[in-house]
Write an enzyme that holds these catalytic residues in place. Sequence first.
Site: not given
Ligand code: 13P
Length: 284
Positions: A82, A180, A209, A231, A233
Amino acid sequence: MELVSSVSMLNEARKNGYAVVAFNFHTLEMMQAVVEAAEECRSPLILQTTVGTVKHLGLDYVVSAAKTAAQNARIPIALHLDHCHDFDLIVRCLRAGYTSIMIDASMHPFQENIQRTKWVADIAKIFQVNVEAELGKVGGVEDDLVVKDEDALLANPAECEEFVKQTGITSFAPAIGTAHGLYKGEPKIDFPRLEEISRRVDVPLVLHGGSGIPVQQIKQCVSLGVAKINVATELKNAFSESIKDFFAQNPTEFDPRKYLIPAKEAVKKIVIQKMEMAGCIGRA
Ligand code: 13P
């Protein structure tokens, strides 16, 4: 099975109107929970790490664990890096066995972003893996990547078209209003913008995000060409809240297995929920 490239996985998803979910993991137990849930759902899967997680767990450990998961599983699994702007690390990850990477040069001016992204896309072609890149700036916090609300920037559709053409990337993450981390209110996704981008760009689109987005909004994104949903968070949250609850009730316990087993179950629940929302259940 070996780890697979996510190119055909994502092309299939866009063509057939569903999305594959890419889950960021931070510990071995989180990875196992994600894989177990995906197997139960018979769903294709992208395991994803940030640069911070590669540093935390070690590249060899991450790749070995993901390869073991892929070999033991009956579903296709890809391993994705990522948000990375470090060329050296991208090449090391490709050599070690990552089957999908994101070059994030979105902090540079447009032409330089194109140059840097194309360089990585050319290398990734040799490895026959997926390359993702972003235009605009997704707000919020993701490890060391912090974009303040006032600095978040939505992608320009004409630029998106030119960017994808010139770089040769195989998946594309336009900033369309998600963030995010945890949302303070409802996310404000710019659907007309996504629709226009989707008309101009035919590679699978990626939604960053992905935590905290209501199901209807996810479905609408998928219907407009989003084929990968990130995903992170919500998994971190479920894992940590479960451990906090455990210690609130068992303050003297010290066997890690006792609190990691329920924490894994908490992660699995979120994974299944997200896969239902993305429509990828039974697609493996
Ligand atoms: P979240 O943390 O909002 O789920 O986003 C994850 C993300 O986009 C990782 O690149």
